[in-house]
Design an enzyme around this catalytic site. Sequence first.
Site, PDB file in Angstrom:
ATOM      1  N   CYS A  42      -1.844   3.457  -3.298  1.00  0.00           N
ATOM      2  CA  CYS A  42      -1.979   4.897  -3.568  1.00  0.00           C
ATOM      3  C   CYS A  42      -1.073   5.292  -4.728  1.00  0.00           C
ATOM      4  O   CYS A  42       0.110   4.959  -4.730  1.00  0.00           O
ATOM      5  CB  CYS A  42      -1.591   5.688  -2.311  1.00  0.00           C
TER       6      CYS A  42
HETATM    7  N1  MHO Z   1      -3.186   7.792   2.550  1.00  0.00           N
HETATM    8  C1  MHO Z   1      -3.309   8.774   1.532  1.00  0.00           C
HETATM    9  C2  MHO Z   1      -3.853   8.193   0.283  1.00  0.00           C
HETATM   10  C3  MHO Z   1      -4.057   9.136  -0.790  1.00  0.00           C
HETATM   11  S1  MHO Z   1      -4.094   8.335  -2.214  1.00  0.00           S
HETATM   12  C4  MHO Z   1      -4.248   9.384  -3.444  1.00  0.00           C
HETATM   13  C5  MHO Z   1      -4.160   9.916   2.051  1.00  0.00           C
HETATM   14  O1  MHO Z   1      -5.377   9.815   2.087  1.00  0.00           O
HETATM   15  O2  MHO Z   1      -3.593  10.894   2.425  1.00  0.00           O
HETATM   16  O3  MHO Z   1      -5.137   7.384  -2.232  1.00  0.00           O
END
Ligand code: MHO
Length: 231
Positions: A42
């Site tokens: 991420c």
């Molecule tokens: N686990 C995170 C990832 C966001 S990222 C921009 C969420 O979905 O909140 O991929």
Amino acid sequence: MGRTDRTPVEPALRDSDAPFPSSESASTSPNETRTATFGMGCFWGPDARFGALEGVVRTRVGYAGGTEPEPSYYALGDHTEVVQVEYDPDELSYDDLLDVFWANHRWASSAPKRQYRSVVLAHDDEQFETVRRRRGALEERTGQSAATEIESLADDGFTLAEDYHQKYELRSTPVVGDELEALYGDTFVDSTVVARLNGFVAGHGATDRRETLLAELDLEPTVISELRRRF
Ligand code: MHO
């Protein structure tokens, strides 16, 4: 609140309002910046981590490494979340950035989704070779095989992610994100100060550097105290 005369302060930070990558006509130093692009899960976390580093001039998050046109967060296609780091080569080396890259994600196992894979998008042959050499050394040293892929980044290979993903840590700090967005406007994403603060609120950077920066900024007291609370 009578703040129209206030302008963002970019203390000791160079070329902060130039388009990204920095324009060649900029008269302020660094005269020459370089850019590195990494996929390491991420992109919120690496945006903050790299943004806190002295020598990093700008960070941006986006999508790269795929073939489909115009990726977006909800239509990512075969692209991967990446952070793009513009840095001053007099202060930081590409090798330094690679140290940070490998120290801060799970490079030894394949990510569950292509969206989060470990990948370096090389901007030129020299970067490509450096990553190849460093990946080999990493594998040798650890005895583990690296899932990190190495690809060449095409000129139009990076797509900027949506605003709400840029400097996510800072935006999600109540009061602070709004104040800085209002203050910096269109230059929010490309500002060196905003990149630093985004890193600092995520817990990166030494205390004295955080305090020095805060002292140089003209921010509302509520914003200052909220920043301090997170520092
Ligand atoms: N686990 C995170 C990832 C966001 S990222 C921009 C969420 O979905 O909140 O991929």
